[in-house]
Scaffold this active site. Structure first.
Site: not given
Length: 496
Positions: A297, A327, A480
């Protein structure tokens, strides 16, 4: 009497047909009209008005989301864990005596002024970010004000702990969490999460989560989206101190899935320490028995050299990736991938561009006949849509996995058990192109068939919109939760 009986029968039959209509709304209108007229009950009633696109999409997801045949039984998660202190960013900065000035990004925060400038920079974009605060004493002072601030809330924090907590909600799963777990975090964790004694420490690591709402104003500043700015002075997670404890715990725990996170926390370390630690990370992953998939992750980063090293050294050692639009763009900029000249996304990330970058990652750094890499899966998420990209022949149940990840984004942000269609909105592009670097297909969104699939040179893409919460209760940990839910519904082929 006979007249009364006839009326009663007609009434009961009308009720029965009404029930059929309610229970089977997808039946063609012609079939219902034929049934009605065959009973000699006069003209058929008009069907109800169309359900909202959000309602149709949520119902379609529910039909698609099925558990895989082979399910995970034991999941090991590491290595970043902390306590999140969540509060209003504007109110905290006001309490610290700061006033809105010009926004400016800082890769590392050294002072209160840096904090104020970076917060304004990202609030103005409505973009999530995470930064390291270098001054221990100043951070401690800010953390104390934040922790005692009226309305501040304490939650499980750190990608690993949040993913572990999400998995632990499924009582048939056993979850191991390795990370720096202090007394407050241990108290907050689900009873179903097992923490090895070596992971326990006397003091918690605190991360400050400064939230803001869509349309919230501070001086001349107005946030286009609800989001958050995260910062910490976290040396334990920064050095990934629990990595060796994590890997050594796996032999006894015997997981069938490993989830790793926390590499972004190394940004506060020196270049030499980063290089050394990254080699140790790769060696540790290599020690995980063959056949156990490893999901990595990612999280917000600013160090291009570190990101490039992760791409070239760590990606080939892991099986699966989870990441968001910030990201993904930073990754392609750092490793000179497609669309790397783009400085930032202009509003909603273009689906074709995202698809090109995901394709490039799996083609250049993923598993192939000519490359010794384990990487076969990427779960991408942004506010209004998700894409699951997989190398063919390695994963199944992708429709359910991508739909489940998108569904949890809506329920968790709104803090509801199921999708409340009055509190969410469909904001994904109504049509898009699947690629810009080659002749992509033109896709038109259909809420009745919310998962769109396309293929490109042995790689499958599964796209679904998100039902975005209009007034989110909490934005932290959404990525998450999305990754955990997507993994929970994923099935890996046994040849791993």
């Amino acid at each position: 009497m006979a007249l009364w009986r006839g009326s009663a029968y007609a009434g009961f039959l009308a009720l029965a047909v009404g029930c059929v209509f309610l229970l089977e709304p997808e039946l063609p209108g012609s079939a219902l009209r034929s049934l009605w007229s065959s009973l000699c009950l006069g003209p058929a009633p008009a069907p109800p008005g169309p359900v909202s696109p959000e309602g149709r999409l949520a119902a379609a997801w529910d039909a698609l989301i099925v558990r895989p045949v082979r399910r995970w039984r034991r999941v090991a998660v590491g290595v970043n864990a902390c306590v999140d202190v969540v509060l209003s960013g504007v109110k905290l900065l006001q309490a610290l005596g700061l006033s809105p000035g010009n926004g400016k990004d800082h890769s590392i925060l050294h002072s209160r002024n840096d904090l104020e400038e970076a917060f304004i920079h990202f609030m103005g974009k409505g973009a999530a970010a995470e930064r390291f605060f270098s001054d221990k004493e100043t951070f401690h002072d800010i953390a104390q004000v934040a922790s005692e601030f009226p309305g501040a809330q304490h939650y499980v924090g750190g990608n690993a702990a949040l993913i572990g907590q999400k998995f632990a909600a499924n009582s048939d799963l056993k979850v191991l969490l390795c990370g720096p777990v202090g007394p407050k975090l241990h108290e907050l964790l689900d009873d179903n999460v097992f923490v090895p004694p070596e992971s326990l420490q006397e003091v918690d690591e605190f991360h400050l989560i400064l939230e803001y709402q869509a349309g919230e104003e501070w001086g001349q500043l107005k946030a286009p989206h609800a989001n958050r700015f995260i910062f910490s002075h976290d040396l334990s997670n920064g050095a990934m101190n629990m990595l060796e404890v994590f890997v050594s715990s796996l032999e006894e725990f015997q997981p069938d899935l490993v989830v790793l996170s926390g590499l972004h926390m190394m940004e506060g370390q020196s270049k030499e320490l980063q290089r050394k630690r990254l080699l140790e990370v790769v060696a540790s992953i290599s020690d995980i028995p063959t056949g156990i998939p490893v999901h990595l992750e990612l999280a917000s980063m600013t160090d291009r050299e570190l990101m490039s090293s992760i791409v070239h050294q760590v990606f080939p050692a892991v099986t699966s990736l989870g990441l968001n639009e910030q990201e993904l763009l930073f990754l392609t900029q750092s490793a000179s991938g497609p669309h790397s000249s783009l400085s930032s996304w202009n509003g909603v990330p273009d689906v074709g561009m995202v698809s090109d970058i995901l394709f490039w990652i799996l083609k250049e750094h993923g598993r192939s006949k000519s490359r010794a890499s384990d990487l076969t899966r990427i779960h991408f998420h942004t506010l209004v849509y998700h894409i699951l990209a997989t190398v063919d022949g390695h994963w199944t149940n992708q429709l359910a996995a991508v739909a489940a990840g998108a569904r949890v984004a809506g329920t968790q942000a709104c803090a509801t058990e199921t999708i409340d269609t009055s509190r969410v909105s469909l904001r994904a592009p109504q049509e898009f192109t699947t690629s810009h670097s080659e002749a992509g297909s033109r896709i038109v969104l259909n809420p009745n068939k919310p998962v769109v699939e396309w293929h490109r040179e042995g790689i499958s893409f599964h796209f679904t919109p998100v039902l975005v919460c209009k007034d989110p209760i909490r934005t932290v940990g959404l990525g998450d939760a999305i990754s955990a839910e997507g993994l929970f519904y994923s099935e890996v082929h046994s040849h791993y």
